[in-house]
Design a protein around this motif. Structure first.
Motif, mmCIF file in Angstrom:
data_model
loop_
_atom_site.group_PDB
_atom_site.id
_atom_site.type_symbol
_atom_site.label_atom_id
_atom_site.label_comp_id
_atom_site.label_asym_id
_atom_site.label_seq_id
_atom_site.Cartn_x
_atom_site.Cartn_y
_atom_site.Cartn_z
ATOM 1 N N GLN A 16 0.839 -1.193 0.000
ATOM 2 C CA GLN A 16 0.000 0.000 0.000
ATOM 3 C C GLN A 16 0.879 1.251 0.000
ATOM 4 N N LYS A 17 1.985 1.192 0.705
ATOM 5 C CA LYS A 17 2.903 2.333 0.766
ATOM 6 C C LYS A 17 3.481 2.641 -0.612
ATOM 7 N N GLU A 18 3.861 1.623 -1.362
ATOM 8 C CA GLU A 18 4.417 1.820 -2.702
ATOM 9 C C GLU A 18 3.391 2.441 -3.650
ATOM 10 N N VAL A 19 2.157 1.966 -3.572
ATOM 11 C CA VAL A 19 1.099 2.527 -4.418
ATOM 12 C C VAL A 19 0.848 3.978 -4.018
ATOM 13 N N ALA A 20 0.807 4.252 -2.725
ATOM 14 C CA ALA A 20 0.598 5.616 -2.242
ATOM 15 C C ALA A 20 1.697 6.546 -2.751
ATOM 16 N N GLU A 21 2.933 6.082 -2.718
ATOM 17 C CA GLU A 21 4.047 6.894 -3.218
ATOM 18 C C GLU A 21 3.892 7.149 -4.714
ATOM 19 N N TYR A 22 3.481 6.142 -5.467
ATOM 20 C CA TYR A 22 3.244 6.294 -6.899
ATOM 21 C C TYR A 22 2.168 7.348 -7.159
ATOM 22 N N THR A 44 -6.788 10.067 -9.742
ATOM 23 C CA THR A 44 -6.204 8.960 -8.975
ATOM 24 C C THR A 44 -6.580 7.626 -9.610
ATOM 25 N N TRP A 45 -7.852 7.475 -9.971
ATOM 26 C CA TRP A 45 -8.319 6.234 -10.589
ATOM 27 C C TRP A 45 -7.688 6.030 -11.966
ATOM 28 N N ASP A 46 -7.459 7.128 -12.683
ATOM 29 C CA ASP A 46 -6.771 7.029 -13.978
ATOM 30 C C ASP A 46 -5.363 6.472 -13.784
ATOM 31 N N LYS A 47 -4.670 6.959 -12.752
ATOM 32 C CA LYS A 47 -3.315 6.488 -12.468
ATOM 33 C C LYS A 47 -3.320 5.019 -12.045
ATOM 34 N N LEU A 51 -1.430 1.955 -13.778
ATOM 35 C CA LEU A 51 -0.487 1.165 -12.981
ATOM 36 C C LEU A 51 -0.786 -0.328 -13.050
ATOM 37 N N PHE A 52 -2.052 -0.678 -12.903
ATOM 38 C CA PHE A 52 -2.428 -2.088 -12.830
ATOM 39 C C PHE A 52 -2.925 -2.670 -14.148
ATOM 40 N N GLY A 53 -3.128 -1.828 -15.152
ATOM 41 C CA GLY A 53 -3.590 -2.319 -16.452
ATOM 42 C C GLY A 53 -4.988 -2.916 -16.398
ATOM 43 N N GLN A 56 -10.732 1.061 -14.454
ATOM 44 C CA GLN A 56 -11.103 1.533 -13.122
ATOM 45 C C GLN A 56 -12.483 1.075 -12.673
ATOM 46 N N ARG A 57 -13.392 0.808 -13.608
ATOM 47 C CA ARG A 57 -14.709 0.275 -13.209
ATOM 48 C C ARG A 57 -14.543 -1.055 -12.482
ATOM 49 N N ILE A 58 -13.611 -1.839 -12.930
ATOM 50 C CA ILE A 58 -13.350 -3.135 -12.292
ATOM 51 C C ILE A 58 -12.655 -2.914 -10.952
ATOM 52 N N LEU A 59 -11.672 -2.027 -10.914
ATOM 53 C CA LEU A 59 -10.943 -1.760 -9.685
ATOM 54 C C LEU A 59 -11.845 -1.179 -8.609
#
Length: 65
Positions: A16-22, A44-47, A51-53, A56-59
């Motif tokens: 979570q820390k790595e994603v937050a930094e990103y 944020t959702w666009d990023k 990041l995860f490919g 965002q609707r799924i995420l």
């Protein structure tokens, strides 16, 4: 909880820390997005989508969906 977001993060081997930094936010702010207690900005959702490919609707899906 946003199960798909958490799963995508784990699949990417990120904390979570790595994603937050990103995302240039605090770890706590990211945790709130992942737990579903904070909506998060479109940017944020666009990023996260980039990041995860994963779209965002799924995420964004909650574990109750």
């Amino acid at each position: 909880m946003r199960k798909n977001l958490k799963e995508a993060r784990r699949k990417a081997g990120m904390t979570q820390k790595e994603v937050a930094e990103y995302l240039d936010m605090t770890e706590r702010a990211y945790q709130k997005i992942e737990y579903g207690t904070r909506i998060g900005k479109i940017k944020t959702w666009d990023k996260l989508e980039d990041l995860f490919g994963t779209h965002q609707r799924i995420l964004r899906k909650d574990s109750s969906d």
